[in-house]
Motif scaffolding. Structure first.
Motif, mmCIF file in Angstrom:
data_model
loop_
_atom_site.group_PDB
_atom_site.id
_atom_site.type_symbol
_atom_site.label_atom_id
_atom_site.label_comp_id
_atom_site.label_asym_id
_atom_site.label_seq_id
_atom_site.Cartn_x
_atom_site.Cartn_y
_atom_site.Cartn_z
ATOM 1 N N GLU A 232 -6.535 102.379 4.235
ATOM 2 C CA GLU A 232 -7.593 103.072 4.979
ATOM 3 C C GLU A 232 -8.847 103.287 4.118
ATOM 4 O O GLU A 232 -9.973 103.048 4.561
ATOM 5 C CB GLU A 232 -7.069 104.439 5.449
ATOM 6 C CG GLU A 232 -8.095 105.250 6.219
ATOM 7 C CD GLU A 232 -7.625 106.678 6.515
ATOM 8 O OE1 GLU A 232 -6.826 107.240 5.741
ATOM 9 O OE2 GLU A 232 -8.087 107.229 7.536
ATOM 10 N N GLU B 27 -5.780 100.945 14.499
ATOM 11 C CA GLU B 27 -4.817 101.930 15.035
ATOM 12 C C GLU B 27 -4.189 101.437 16.338
ATOM 13 O O GLU B 27 -3.037 101.737 16.642
ATOM 14 C CB GLU B 27 -5.524 103.273 15.290
ATOM 15 C CG GLU B 27 -5.697 104.093 14.024
ATOM 16 C CD GLU B 27 -6.780 105.153 14.151
ATOM 17 O OE1 GLU B 27 -7.381 105.287 15.243
ATOM 18 O OE2 GLU B 27 -7.040 105.847 13.148
ATOM 19 N N ASN B 28 -4.953 100.650 17.104
ATOM 20 C CA ASN B 28 -4.449 100.176 18.399
ATOM 21 C C ASN B 28 -3.663 98.869 18.295
ATOM 22 O O ASN B 28 -3.208 98.337 19.302
ATOM 23 C CB ASN B 28 -5.615 99.966 19.371
ATOM 24 C CG ASN B 28 -6.206 101.286 19.805
ATOM 25 O OD1 ASN B 28 -5.509 102.303 19.824
ATOM 26 N ND2 ASN B 28 -7.488 101.298 20.117
ATOM 27 N N ASP C 123 -15.407 103.811 11.761
ATOM 28 C CA ASP C 123 -14.501 104.475 12.703
ATOM 29 C C ASP C 123 -14.038 103.530 13.800
ATOM 30 O O ASP C 123 -12.880 103.548 14.217
ATOM 31 C CB ASP C 123 -15.194 105.696 13.340
ATOM 32 C CG ASP C 123 -15.234 106.872 12.374
ATOM 33 O OD1 ASP C 123 -14.544 106.791 11.328
ATOM 34 O OD2 ASP C 123 -15.969 107.836 12.642
ATOM 35 N N GLU C 124 -14.986 102.699 14.272
ATOM 36 C CA GLU C 124 -14.604 101.741 15.336
ATOM 37 C C GLU C 124 -13.587 100.731 14.808
ATOM 38 O O GLU C 124 -12.647 100.357 15.501
ATOM 39 C CB GLU C 124 -15.849 101.009 15.842
ATOM 40 C CG GLU C 124 -16.620 101.826 16.862
ATOM 41 C CD GLU C 124 -17.843 101.102 17.405
ATOM 42 O OE1 GLU C 124 -18.289 101.509 18.473
ATOM 43 O OE2 GLU C 124 -18.327 100.151 16.764
ATOM 44 N N LYS D 90 -10.243 102.278 14.631
ATOM 45 C CA LYS D 90 -9.633 102.379 15.972
ATOM 46 C C LYS D 90 -8.970 101.061 16.359
ATOM 47 O O LYS D 90 -7.886 101.034 16.944
ATOM 48 C CB LYS D 90 -10.703 102.747 17.012
ATOM 49 C CG LYS D 90 -10.720 104.221 17.294
ATOM 50 C CD LYS D 90 -11.606 104.545 18.485
ATOM 51 C CE LYS D 90 -12.350 105.831 18.160
ATOM 52 N NZ LYS D 90 -13.773 105.788 18.387
ATOM 53 N N VAL D 91 -9.632 99.945 16.034
ATOM 54 C CA VAL D 91 -9.053 98.626 16.341
ATOM 55 C C VAL D 91 -7.699 98.479 15.634
ATOM 56 O O VAL D 91 -6.707 98.045 16.227
ATOM 57 C CB VAL D 91 -10.012 97.484 15.911
ATOM 58 C CG1 VAL D 91 -9.325 96.121 15.975
ATOM 59 C CG2 VAL D 91 -11.258 97.489 16.797
#
Ligand code: NDP
Ligand code: X15
Length: 341
Positions: free
Chosen positions: A283, A242-243, A235-236, A239-240
């Motif tokens: 993903e 996605e940002n 998940d982390e 997030k990286v």
């Protein structure tokens, strides 16, 4: 306005020209070709002044209905920055001309690092461009690798990388290249040039790359494994990504598991020339094993991912925008680049 000349209006040059024309702080002052072909008509259609190296060919162009504004020298003299998008190896021959004119120039990945002496990626080393006369935007594969490895390195630290590149055999219009029925080890020796090339931007990364080419024309596919310094979770990592404005996620729910389906998607999105400017990380493939082992597949559109990098490289060399994030934001907004996923 930054005056940009595009020397070599082919697969990369025509895309960079359109991207320059879309920016609020840049203008295309000319593009160059050596022969009459479909792309010369596109330059005309877009309204880009066309220059040719050999003026004795002017009547041939004019007979075909294509106006020639002048010779390449005149175009280069009028530019603040030259984007050299000639075939690999020609840039090296052009360098002394740019040197003599005292012009800033950007070379492409088909040239060796030494031709520019400085290799560029917007997220990784934008600020290091200042003061350089020349820069080289690393190749499509290397750009894709740099984006994802730099992002992971910033977030978790990267101990080492092992990556396999399945490379497209030829660009869609490249009717003379193959293979048409083979998987070619290219090169058969290990490492391929991609790892050392990545180290021209990220010298501290321990990386070994392997590469082959296959009978497709749209996108390379990378299989990447990294050992991380810090423990993390899937998940982390997501997030990286996605940002990151130039890493897209091919979501599991999209059902896309191939370059062909991804091409259909970019086409349906209405992307110009179906271009995927960002990395396409699958993903479903993003995995963390034992806290520190990272795996993923990513698709890299060879014709497109270097285009926004060229735009940021122009600003970085000229020094008009000091903040990399600001340049990246401006470039993405002007292109309509909103990463997929
Ligand atoms: N294609 C790709 O996927 C990628 C390419 N690159 C790199 O980008 C660079 C350009 O590649 P690409 O766009 O594919 O090449 P193309 O062959 O598609 O285009 C090259 C252009 O340069 C012109 N040209 C040819 N010879 C000369 C010359 N001697 N002087 C001036 N212009 C010339 C051609 O015009 P004309 O046809 O009229 O001769 C053509 O417009 C290379 O370094 C390549 O490695 C990087 C990432 C991806
Ligand atoms: O720079 C590229 O690939 P690379 O990163 O594998 O060197 C472009 O896809 C062009 O490669 P090509 O030399 O196969 O035309």
């Amino acid at each position: 306005m930054i005056k940009v000349a595009i020397n070599g209006y082919g697969t990369i040059g025509k895309r960079v020209a359109d991207a320059v024309a879309a920016q609020p702080d840049m203008e295309v002052i000319g593009v160059s070709k050596t022969s009459v072909s479909a792309e010369a008509y596109i330059a005309k259609e877009r309204g880009y002044p066309l220059y040719i190296a050999d003026l004795s060919k002017k009547p041939t162009f004019e007979k075909a209905g294509i106006e020639v504004t002048g010779d390449v020298d005149a175009m280069l003299k009028a530019a603040d920055v030259i984007v050299d998008a000639t075939p690999g190896g020609v840039g090296e021959k052009n360098r002394p001309i740019y040197e003599k004119l005292g012009k800033k120039a950007i070379f492409q990945g088909g040239e060796d690092h030494e031709v520019a002496g400085f290799s560029f990626n917007a997220h990784a080393n934008y600020n290091e461009a200042e003061g350089h006369q020349f820069a080289r935007v690393v190749s499509c594969n290397t750009t894709g690798l740099v984006r994802v490895i730099h992002a992971m390195d910033q977030a978790f630290g990267v101990e080492r990388v092992r990556a396999v590149m399945v490379r497209r055999g030829a660009d869609p219009d490249d009717v003379k290249k193959g293979p048409i029925d083979a998987i070619v080890l290219n090169p058969a020796s290990i490492p391929s040039h991609h790892g050392p090339d990545l180290q021209t931007v990220l010298p501290h990364i321990n990386i070994v790359t392997l590469a082959m080419i296959v009978p497709t024309t749209f996108m390379h596919m990378h299989s990447i494994q990294m050992d991380l310094k810090k423990e993390t979770t899937r998940d982390e990592v997501l997030k990286v990504f996605e940002n990151h404005s130039r890493i897209g996620l091919v979501r599991k729910t999209m059902g896309i598991k191939s370059n062909a389906q991804l091409r259909e998607y970019t086409q349906d999105l209405g992307r110009p020339r179906t271009d995927l400017w960002e990395n396409g990380v699958f993903e479903e493939s993003v995995s963390i094993l034992d806290g520190k082992e990272f795996y993923c597949f990513q698709a890299i559109h060879q014709e497109a991912d270097v285009v926004p990098e060229n735009i940021d490289c122009i600003r970085a060399l000229v020094g008009t925008v000091k903040d990399p994030e600001e340049s990246i934001r401006m470039t993405n907004e002007a292109l309509g680049l909103v990463a997929i996923g």
